[in-house]
Design a protein around this motif. Structure first.
Motif, PDB file in Angstrom:
ATOM      1  N   GLU A   1      43.605  19.983  13.875  1.00 58.11           N
ATOM      2  CA  GLU A   1      42.485  19.023  13.976  1.00 58.11           C
ATOM      3  C   GLU A   1      42.713  17.790  13.113  1.00 58.11           C
ATOM      4  OE1 GLU A   1      42.191  22.277  13.411  1.00 58.11           O
ATOM      5  OE2 GLU A   1      41.383  22.880  15.372  1.00 58.11           O
TER       6      GLU A   1
ATOM      7  N   LEU B   1      44.176  15.181  15.225  1.00 54.56           N
ATOM      8  CA  LEU B   1      43.224  14.506  16.111  1.00 54.56           C
ATOM      9  C   LEU B   1      42.368  13.510  15.329  1.00 54.56           C
ATOM     10  CD1 LEU B   1      41.987  14.334  18.912  1.00 54.56           C
ATOM     11  CD2 LEU B   1      40.509  16.262  18.332  1.00 54.56           C
ATOM     12  N   LEU B   2      41.827  13.955  14.198  1.00 56.19           N
ATOM     13  CA  LEU B   2      40.994  13.060  13.395  1.00 56.19           C
ATOM     14  C   LEU B   2      41.832  11.903  12.860  1.00 56.19           C
ATOM     15  CD1 LEU B   2      38.859  15.695  11.424  1.00 56.19           C
ATOM     16  CD2 LEU B   2      38.315  14.530  13.557  1.00 56.19           C
TER      17      LEU B   2
ATOM     18  N   ARG C   1      42.511   9.306  15.612  1.00 51.41           N
ATOM     19  CA  ARG C   1      41.288   8.533  15.897  1.00 51.41           C
ATOM     20  C   ARG C   1      41.119   7.429  14.858  1.00 51.41           C
ATOM     21  NH1 ARG C   1      37.159  13.657  16.978  1.00 51.41           N
ATOM     22  NH2 ARG C   1      37.824  14.087  19.117  1.00 51.41           N
TER      23      ARG C   1
ATOM     24  N   ARG D   1      31.435  10.007  26.377  1.00 49.49           N
ATOM     25  CA  ARG D   1      31.486  11.307  27.050  1.00 49.49           C
ATOM     26  C   ARG D   1      30.475  11.343  28.188  1.00 49.49           C
ATOM     27  NH1 ARG D   1      32.825  15.656  22.140  1.00 49.49           N
ATOM     28  NH2 ARG D   1      34.870  14.745  21.775  1.00 49.49           N
TER      29      ARG D   1
ATOM     30  N   ARG E   1      29.375   8.466  21.248  1.00 49.21           N
ATOM     31  CA  ARG E   1      29.462   9.075  19.920  1.00 49.21           C
ATOM     32  C   ARG E   1      30.294   8.206  18.990  1.00 49.21           C
ATOM     33  NH1 ARG E   1      33.326  14.401  18.830  1.00 49.21           N
ATOM     34  NH2 ARG E   1      33.181  14.371  16.564  1.00 49.21           N
TER      35      ARG E   1
ATOM     36  N   TYR F   1      32.504  13.190   9.019  1.00 46.91           N
ATOM     37  CA  TYR F   1      33.905  13.501   9.285  1.00 46.91           C
ATOM     38  C   TYR F   1      34.857  12.771   8.347  1.00 46.91           C
ATOM     39  CZ  TYR F   1      33.215  16.059  13.662  1.00 46.91           C
ATOM     40  OH  TYR F   1      32.888  16.989  14.606  1.00 46.91           O
TER      41      TYR F   1
ATOM     42  N   ASP G   1      29.040  15.112  18.191  1.00 47.76           N
ATOM     43  CA  ASP G   1      29.906  16.272  18.427  1.00 47.76           C
ATOM     44  C   ASP G   1      29.078  17.423  18.978  1.00 47.76           C
ATOM     45  OD1 ASP G   1      32.227  17.949  18.250  1.00 47.76           O
ATOM     46  OD2 ASP G   1      31.373  18.813  16.420  1.00 47.76           O
TER      47      ASP G   1
HETATM   48  C1  IPM Z   1      35.665  17.149  19.632  1.00 48.40           C
HETATM   49  C2  IPM Z   1      36.200  18.305  18.842  1.00 48.40           C
HETATM   50  C3  IPM Z   1      36.760  17.763  17.532  1.00 48.40           C
HETATM   51  C4  IPM Z   1      35.630  17.090  16.782  1.00 48.40           C
HETATM   52  C5  IPM Z   1      37.434  18.829  16.652  1.00 48.40           C
HETATM   53  C6  IPM Z   1      38.533  19.549  17.408  1.00 48.40           C
HETATM   54  C7  IPM Z   1      37.941  18.256  15.377  1.00 48.40           C
HETATM   55  O1  IPM Z   1      35.206  19.254  18.610  1.00 48.40           O
HETATM   56  O2  IPM Z   1      36.449  16.262  20.003  1.00 48.40           O
HETATM   57  O3  IPM Z   1      34.466  17.144  19.905  1.00 48.40           O
HETATM   58  O4  IPM Z   1      34.863  17.750  16.092  1.00 48.40           O
HETATM   59  O5  IPM Z   1      35.510  15.865  16.906  1.00 48.40           O
END
Ligand code: IPM
Ligand code: MG
Length: 374
Positions: A93, A96-97, A100, A110, A138, A145, A259
């Motif tokens: 994760e 991913l963070l 971003r 979304r 979002r 975060y 989220d």
């Molecule tokens: C999302 C996921 C991520 C988040 C996780 C995987 C870090 O739940 O993209 O919604 O919390 O943003």
């Protein structure tokens, strides 16, 4: 023929990621042929796959490739193999963070819409789903975060019984410009859709929410007075999403609330396997399905590629302005569903056994429709 060339950075990630990425590439091939565009792909590592190969969930090379591309297409990351609460160990994760933040992708869109052919898949009664078509906006690079966080040891009074123990905290922090730019994204989207904006916060408790509300209203009065704006407290939104989901059009909210609410809203459709997302920044964008890496079914060829293909649709629209191609893709997907084809996750009692197909066959069906419609 001088076809436009678009460079796409693929991040297949973990679990079912590589399987659904292959379908995206296949479908983009068909789109390119029909609409006279060339897609060039580079692939890079993210998440667990990157940890295994390099020790880091977000290698420098991945960021370089992502920056160099016109758009990034991410499949999914994570899995039990890398689950840990040890702060010293890398987690998928973080990749991913990290991406971003590094790409400045502050606006996460979304869409939640009900596919006619799948409306029985929802756990809600069909009459409550009538007219459900919303867009959750979002905020993606602020709030809890990314605020200050720590774990402290040796804190007086922290242990059970009042002894010395540990304390941990996370901080929800927002700056005016962060609120203003995400609110602008939401108002612009609502204006295009001819809809309303629900701004969701917890202004009865949180200072960051009070600033949120102030900034949203200031921008609304200055530039978007033609768009209807409604404030809603996040706990109420959680309830209203189930009670009367059709009241929502554009919903804009901070990172953590978004989220949670987007997972809740996704279930209106009955299947997480159908939801796409776009994460937009000022200079680039990343597209990814809303679902995870589904490690339990990885490698079996049964994953649903449609959320990935719907993410491709968003990419065509938002990054390449290929609206006609995006419409064709969405029509192709709807057509395949209307013909009764299902992957296992969206199959139900009415699905003919011979119409339950795997990942690659589903990709072929969509590609076939794209080519046939020429
Ligand atoms: C999302 C996921 C991520 C988040 C996780 C995987 C870090 O739940 O993209 O919604 O919390 O943003
Ligand atoms: Mg989530």
């Amino acid at each position: 023929m001088s076809a436009t060339t678009y460079r796409i950075c693929l991040l297949p990630g973990d679990g079912i990621g590589p399987e659904i990425t292959a379908e995206a590439v296949k479908v983009l091939g068909a789109i390119g042929e029909r609409f006279g565009a060339t897609f060039e792909f580079t692939e890079a590592l993210l998440g667990g796959a990157a940890i295994d190969a390099t020790g880091s969930p977000l290698p420098e090379e991945t960021l370089t490739k992502a920056h160099a591309a016109d758009a990034v297409l991410l499949a999914a990351i994570g899995g039990p193999k890398w689950d840990t609460t040890d702060p010293a160990k890398p987690r998928p994760e973080q990749g991913l963070l990290g991406i971003r933040k590094a790409l400045g992708l502050y606006a996460n869109l979304r869409p939640v819409k009900i596919f006619e052919a799948l409306k029985d898949a929802s756990t809600l009664k069909p009459e409550f789903l009538e007219g459900v078509d919303m867009l959750i906006v979002r905020e993606l690079t602020g709030g809890l975060y990314f605020g200050a966080r720590a774990r402290e040891t040796g804190v007086e009074g922290a242990a059970t019984g009042g002894g010395v123990g540990m304390r941990a905290y996370d901080t929800m922090e927002y700056r005016e410009y962060e609120i203003e730019r995400i609110a602008r994204t939401a108002f612009e989207a609502a204006r295009l859709r001819g809809g309303t904006v629900h701004s969701v916060d917890k202004a009865n408790v949180l200072e960051s929410s009070r600033l949120w509300r102030e900034v949203v209203h200031r921008l609304h009065a200055a530039e978007f007075a033609d768009v209807e704006l409604l404030d809603q407290l996040v706990d109420n939104t959680a309830m209203q999403l189930i009670r009367r989901p059709a009241q929502f059009d554009v919903v804009v909210t901070e990172n953590m609330f978004g989220d949670i609410l987007s997972d809740e809203a996704s279930m209106l459709t009955g299947s997480l396997g159908m939801l796409a997302s776009a994460s937009l920044g000022d200079s680039t964008a990343l597209y990814e399905p809303s679902h995870g890496s589904a490690p339990d079914i990885a490698g079996q060829g049964i994953a649903n590629p449609l959320a990935m293909l719907l993410s491709v649709e968003m990419m065509l629209r938002y990054s390449f302005s290929m609206n006609e191609a995006a419409d064709a893709l969405s029509t192709a997907i709807e057509g395949v569903l209307a013909d009764g084809w299902r992957t296992a996750d969206i199959a139900d009692a009415s699905t003919l056994p011979q119409k339950t197909v795997g990942t690659s066959a589903m990709g072929d069906l969509v590609t076939g429709r794209l080519a046939a419609a020429e």
